[in-house]
Write a protein that holds these residues in place. Structure first.
Motif, PDB file in Angstrom:
ATOM      1  N   ASP A 446       0.834  -1.213   0.000  1.00 56.82           N
ATOM      2  CA  ASP A 446       0.000   0.000   0.000  1.00 56.82           C
ATOM      3  C   ASP A 446       0.865   1.258   0.000  1.00 56.82           C
ATOM      4  O   ASP A 446       0.519   2.256  -0.645  1.00 56.82           O
ATOM      5  N   LEU A 447       1.987   1.194   0.687  1.00 48.63           N
ATOM      6  CA  LEU A 447       2.891   2.344   0.743  1.00 48.63           C
ATOM      7  C   LEU A 447       3.465   2.654  -0.640  1.00 48.63           C
ATOM      8  O   LEU A 447       3.502   3.809  -1.077  1.00 48.63           O
ATOM      9  N   GLU A 448       3.888   1.607  -1.362  1.00 56.11           N
ATOM     10  CA  GLU A 448       4.433   1.816  -2.704  1.00 56.11           C
ATOM     11  C   GLU A 448       3.354   2.264  -3.684  1.00 56.11           C
ATOM     12  O   GLU A 448       3.582   3.167  -4.505  1.00 56.11           O
ATOM     13  N   ASN A 449       2.179   1.653  -3.614  1.00 52.37           N
ATOM     14  CA  ASN A 449       1.098   2.019  -4.541  1.00 52.37           C
ATOM     15  C   ASN A 449       0.640   3.456  -4.331  1.00 52.37           C
ATOM     16  O   ASN A 449       0.233   4.133  -5.282  1.00 52.37           O
ATOM     17  N   MET A 450       0.677   3.933  -3.108  1.00 51.71           N
ATOM     18  CA  MET A 450       0.272   5.311  -2.832  1.00 51.71           C
ATOM     19  C   MET A 450       1.187   6.297  -3.553  1.00 51.71           C
ATOM     20  O   MET A 450       0.734   7.316  -4.092  1.00 51.71           O
ATOM     21  N   ALA A 451       2.490   5.992  -3.586  1.00 56.50           N
ATOM     22  CA  ALA A 451       3.426   6.886  -4.268  1.00 56.50           C
ATOM     23  C   ALA A 451       3.293   6.773  -5.781  1.00 56.50           C
ATOM     24  O   ALA A 451       3.401   7.769  -6.513  1.00 56.50           O
ATOM     25  N   LEU A 452       3.047   5.572  -6.293  1.00 60.32           N
ATOM     26  CA  LEU A 452       2.930   5.368  -7.747  1.00 60.32           C
ATOM     27  C   LEU A 452       1.696   6.059  -8.332  1.00 60.32           C
ATOM     28  O   LEU A 452       1.612   6.255  -9.548  1.00 60.32           O
ATOM     29  N   ALA A 453       0.730   6.428  -7.495  1.00 62.52           N
ATOM     30  CA  ALA A 453      -0.495   7.060  -7.989  1.00 62.52           C
ATOM     31  C   ALA A 453      -0.267   8.505  -8.429  1.00 62.52           C
ATOM     32  O   ALA A 453      -1.119   9.074  -9.117  1.00 62.52           O
ATOM     33  N   TYR A 454       0.877   9.123  -8.089  1.00 61.62           N
ATOM     34  CA  TYR A 454       1.140  10.515  -8.461  1.00 61.62           C
ATOM     35  C   TYR A 454       1.721  10.584  -9.880  1.00 61.62           C
ATOM     36  O   TYR A 454       2.461   9.676 -10.301  1.00 61.62           O
ATOM     37  N   ASN A 455       1.417  11.670 -10.581  1.00 63.82           N
ATOM     38  CA  ASN A 455       1.927  11.876 -11.935  1.00 63.82           C
ATOM     39  C   ASN A 455       3.430  12.122 -11.897  1.00 63.82           C
ATOM     40  O   ASN A 455       3.934  12.849 -11.033  1.00 63.82           O
ATOM     41  N   GLY A 456       4.114  11.545 -12.862  1.00 63.49           N
ATOM     42  CA  GLY A 456       5.556  11.735 -12.957  1.00 63.49           C
ATOM     43  C   GLY A 456       6.368  10.766 -12.140  1.00 63.49           C
ATOM     44  O   GLY A 456       7.601  10.787 -12.209  1.00 63.49           O
ATOM     45  N   VAL A 457       5.743   9.908 -11.338  1.00 60.42           N
ATOM     46  CA  VAL A 457       6.473   8.924 -10.525  1.00 60.42           C
ATOM     47  C   VAL A 457       6.752   7.698 -11.380  1.00 60.42           C
ATOM     48  O   VAL A 457       5.849   7.083 -11.941  1.00 60.42           O
ATOM     49  N   GLU A 458       8.024   7.359 -11.508  1.00 60.75           N
ATOM     50  CA  GLU A 458       8.429   6.209 -12.328  1.00 60.75           C
ATOM     51  C   GLU A 458       8.488   4.923 -11.509  1.00 60.75           C
ATOM     52  O   GLU A 458       7.950   3.894 -11.905  1.00 60.75           O
ATOM     53  N   LYS A 459       9.104   4.991 -10.334  1.00 63.95           N
ATOM     54  CA  LYS A 459       9.234   3.822  -9.473  1.00 63.95           C
ATOM     55  C   LYS A 459       9.102   4.264  -8.019  1.00 63.95           C
ATOM     56  O   LYS A 459       9.365   5.411  -7.671  1.00 63.95           O
ATOM     57  N   ALA A 460       8.704   3.315  -7.178  1.00 59.75           N
ATOM     58  CA  ALA A 460       8.609   3.579  -5.745  1.00 59.75           C
ATOM     59  C   ALA A 460       9.006   2.314  -4.991  1.00 59.75           C
ATOM     60  O   ALA A 460       8.506   1.221  -5.303  1.00 59.75           O
ATOM     61  N   TYR A 461       9.913   2.460  -4.030  1.00 58.18           N
ATOM     62  CA  TYR A 461      10.398   1.315  -3.267  1.00 58.18           C
ATOM     63  C   TYR A 461      10.284   1.624  -1.770  1.00 58.18           C
ATOM     64  O   TYR A 461      10.750   2.680  -1.312  1.00 58.18           O
ATOM     65  N   ALA A 462       9.690   0.696  -1.022  1.00 61.01           N
ATOM     66  CA  ALA A 462       9.663   0.790   0.439  1.00 61.01           C
ATOM     67  C   ALA A 462      10.841  -0.007   0.976  1.00 61.01           C
ATOM     68  O   ALA A 462      10.918  -1.227   0.770  1.00 61.01           O
ATOM     69  N   ILE A 463      11.771   0.662   1.626  1.00 65.91           N
ATOM     70  CA  ILE A 463      12.985   0.006   2.120  1.00 65.91           C
ATOM     71  C   ILE A 463      13.076   0.177   3.627  1.00 65.91           C
ATOM     72  O   ILE A 463      12.279   0.887   4.245  1.00 65.91           O
ATOM     73  N   GLN A 464      14.093  -0.506   4.203  1.00 65.03           N
ATOM     74  CA  GLN A 464      14.331  -0.464   5.662  1.00 65.03           C
ATOM     75  C   GLN A 464      13.073  -0.875   6.436  1.00 65.03           C
ATOM     76  O   GLN A 464      12.632  -0.193   7.369  1.00 65.03           O
ATOM     77  N   ALA A 465      12.475  -1.993   5.990  1.00 65.36           N
ATOM     78  CA  ALA A 465      11.292  -2.558   6.665  1.00 65.36           C
ATOM     79  C   ALA A 465      10.140  -1.567   6.720  1.00 65.36           C
ATOM     80  O   ALA A 465       9.385  -1.515   7.682  1.00 65.36           O
ATOM     81  N   GLY A 466      10.005  -0.768   5.646  1.00 65.61           N
ATOM     82  CA  GLY A 466       8.900   0.173   5.582  1.00 65.61           C
ATOM     83  C   GLY A 466       9.146   1.469   6.316  1.00 65.61           C
ATOM     84  O   GLY A 466       8.230   2.299   6.424  1.00 65.61           O
ATOM     85  N   ARG A 467      10.362   1.706   6.797  1.00 66.55           N
ATOM     86  CA  ARG A 467      10.667   2.952   7.505  1.00 66.55           C
ATOM     87  C   ARG A 467      11.023   4.079   6.533  1.00 66.55           C
ATOM     88  O   ARG A 467      11.062   5.235   6.927  1.00 66.55           O
TER      89      ARG A 467
END
Length: 519
Positions: A446-467
């Motif tokens: 859900d954290l990654e999908n929330m960022a991908l919903a914005y225009n101009g976002v190519e990739k989104a990665y949740a790292i450090q156990a979601g921190r």
């Protein structure tokens, strides 16, 4: 005591006279004289006995008086000691109250300092606003001179340009204010946490769904299993717990989702093994006796908890539910420890805010009673807890705080958000809870999908156990200024739409790559 010797002497005198007359009648005058001598002797002996009796009674009365006086002096001494002890306790309480009064005055001074700092920041914002207005006027004059535009056209262009500039600057100022507020909030939060740590000690041990029952030797396993397994079947039927007897040396595993059942089974096995008589009838008797004793223990735990927290006047059913929390867990966190911790946090926060700490502590202790109902129901634990609290005559503010601590009821009292915040603090602290793997993975997605919903976002990665959320944008579509704006908006959306422990860092990466091929 004075009449008795007289009576005895009179009696002796009468007897002597009678005896003298008889002797006189039968004998000569010589015998009369002997009789008189004997009568005088009897009278003397009677008087001597009367005096002796009188002295004995006086001595007994004196001894009794001395004993009563000693008992009275001992009672007076004990009462004096109790009065002195009471005075010492009152003096200690007065010293504690004086210390608390000093801490409150110190905190008020710190709050005044924070208010002064905020006022200075507001003055800085006002100054910047004035400078922005001057810049806007200067820009209008330049446009009119250079472009020769009409006032309306120049105004339209200026408004559009200033709108974008003001929006960017407003975001910058807002971020600065938010960061400054976070620093102050962190300072206040640290102070509250330090005070809480001084008063509470949280258990970090995690209760699992199994309990290991240790044996002195493996020979006892045969007695527990019984002929053709009748004993182990009787134990499982009476307790509702699965007994796993395997090759593990000197141990039997008790498996059940209900910690209360596991405790009943463990105590019952302990008594059966100690007694040595293990058969179905004895098993049923011991299990029933253990259940009754465990009910008493649950009530005792509840009473001890409310006394230690200073929560008075609870209905006995609510006290019993508080005791049952000792045998429940939520995400691996013991429910009673969580409720005690929440209650202490609520009391401290309410005191810091100048509210009623006892009422807040009461609501914090009872906020999860819906998790230990006597009967299963379709209501959520927050609404069920509010219903139970209302049923047993709790304060309406406490009822509303219990029902609203998961936003399932509208908050109508000031203590309701305090209970919600303290519940989250207790559950989110390191080591408090375990998160189910599926829920953790879903939260990361859900954290990654929330960022991908914005225009101009190519990739989104949740790292450090979601921190941390690392967002990679397309350089052609997103500018540097837009990157700052995007990072701020994503952070705000995560904060408002997601529930997470701790904090999440949002990093927006904008990289421009120029690629050419030499042939």
């Amino acid at each position: 005591m004075d009449i008795i010797p007289i009576i005895i002497g009179a009696a002796a005198l009468i007897i002597g006279l009678i005896l003298g007359k008889v002797i006189f009648a039968k004998n000569s005058s010589q015998k009369v004289q002997e009789a008189e001598i004997q009568a005088h002797k009897i009278i003397s002996e009677g008087q001597l006995k009367a005096e002796t009796f009188k002295k004995e009674k006086e001595l007994e009365a004196k001894e009794k008086f001395v004993q009563m006086r000693a008992d009275h002096e001992r009672d007076v001494l004990q009462r004096t000691q109790k009065i002195n002890e009471g005075e010492n306790r009152i003096k200690q309480k007065e010293q504690g109250l004086n210390a608390k009064e000093g801490n409150i005055e110190k905190q008020l001074k710190e709050n005044e300092t924070i208010k002064e700092a905020l006022n200075r920041q507001i003055e800085v914002v006002n100054i910047k606003r004035t400078e922005l207005e001057k810049h806007q006027e200067e820009h209008i004059r330049r446009l009119e001179k250079v472009a020769g535009l009409s006032a309306e056209d120049a105004k339209a262009q200026l408004i559009e340009s200033l709108k974008q500039e003001a929006h960017s600057k407003a975001l910058t100022i807002q971020q600065e204010i938010i960061e400054d507020a976070k620093l102050k909030a962190n300072k206040e939060a640290r102070k509250i946490v330090i005070q809480t740590i001084q008063r509470t000690a949280a258990e970090t041990a995690i209760e699992n769904s199994i309990t290991v029952f240790n044996l002195e030797s493996d020979e006892i396993k045969g007695s527990i299993i019984g002929r053709e397994g009748r004993n182990i079947r009787a134990i499982e039927a009476a307790t509702g717990v699965d007994l796993i007897v395997d090759d593990t040396p000197e141990a039997i595993v008790l498996s059940s989702f209900d910690p209360l059942r596991r405790e009943v089974a463990r105590l019952s096995l302990q008594r059966l093994v100690a007694d040595g008589r293990i058969h179905p009838a004895r098993i049923e008797e011991v299990v029933e006796k253990t259940k009754r004793q465990l009910d008493d223990q649950v009530m005792e735990i509840g009473e001890r908890t409310v006394i230690e927290l200073g929560v008075h006047g609870l209905h006995k059913e609510l006290v019993r539910m508080v005791g049952r929390m000792r045998f429940r867990s939520s995400y691996g966190q013991n429910l009673l420890m969580h409720s005690r911790e929440t209650a202490n946090l609520c009391g401290i926060m309410a005191a810091e805010l100048g509210m009623n700490p006892k009422l807040a502590k009461r609501a914090g202790l009872l906020h999860d009673i819906g998790k230990v109902p006597d009967e299963e129901t379709e209501l959520s634990h927050a609404l069920l807890g509010a219903k139970l609290a209302e049923k047993y005559g709790e304060n309406p503010a406490v009822v509303n705080a219990i029902g609203a601590h998961h936003d399932e009821m509208e908050m109508q009292y000031v203590i309701s958000p305090i209970i919600q915040a303290c519940d989250a603090i207790s559950g989110a602290r390191p080591g408090a809870r375990r998160e189910i793997m599926q829920q953790y993975i879903q939260r990361i997605k859900d954290l990654e999908n929330m960022a991908l919903a914005y225009n101009g976002v190519e990739k989104a990665y949740a790292i450090q156990a979601g921190r941390e959320l690392r967002v990679i944008v397309e350089a052609d579509k997103v500018s540097d200024a837009d990157s700052d704006k995007l990072s701020f908006e994503i952070a705000q959306k995560i904060q408002t739409e997601m529930t997470f422990p701790g904090q999440i860092k949002v990093t927006v990466i904008r990289e421009k790559r120029a690629i050419n091929i030499a042939r």
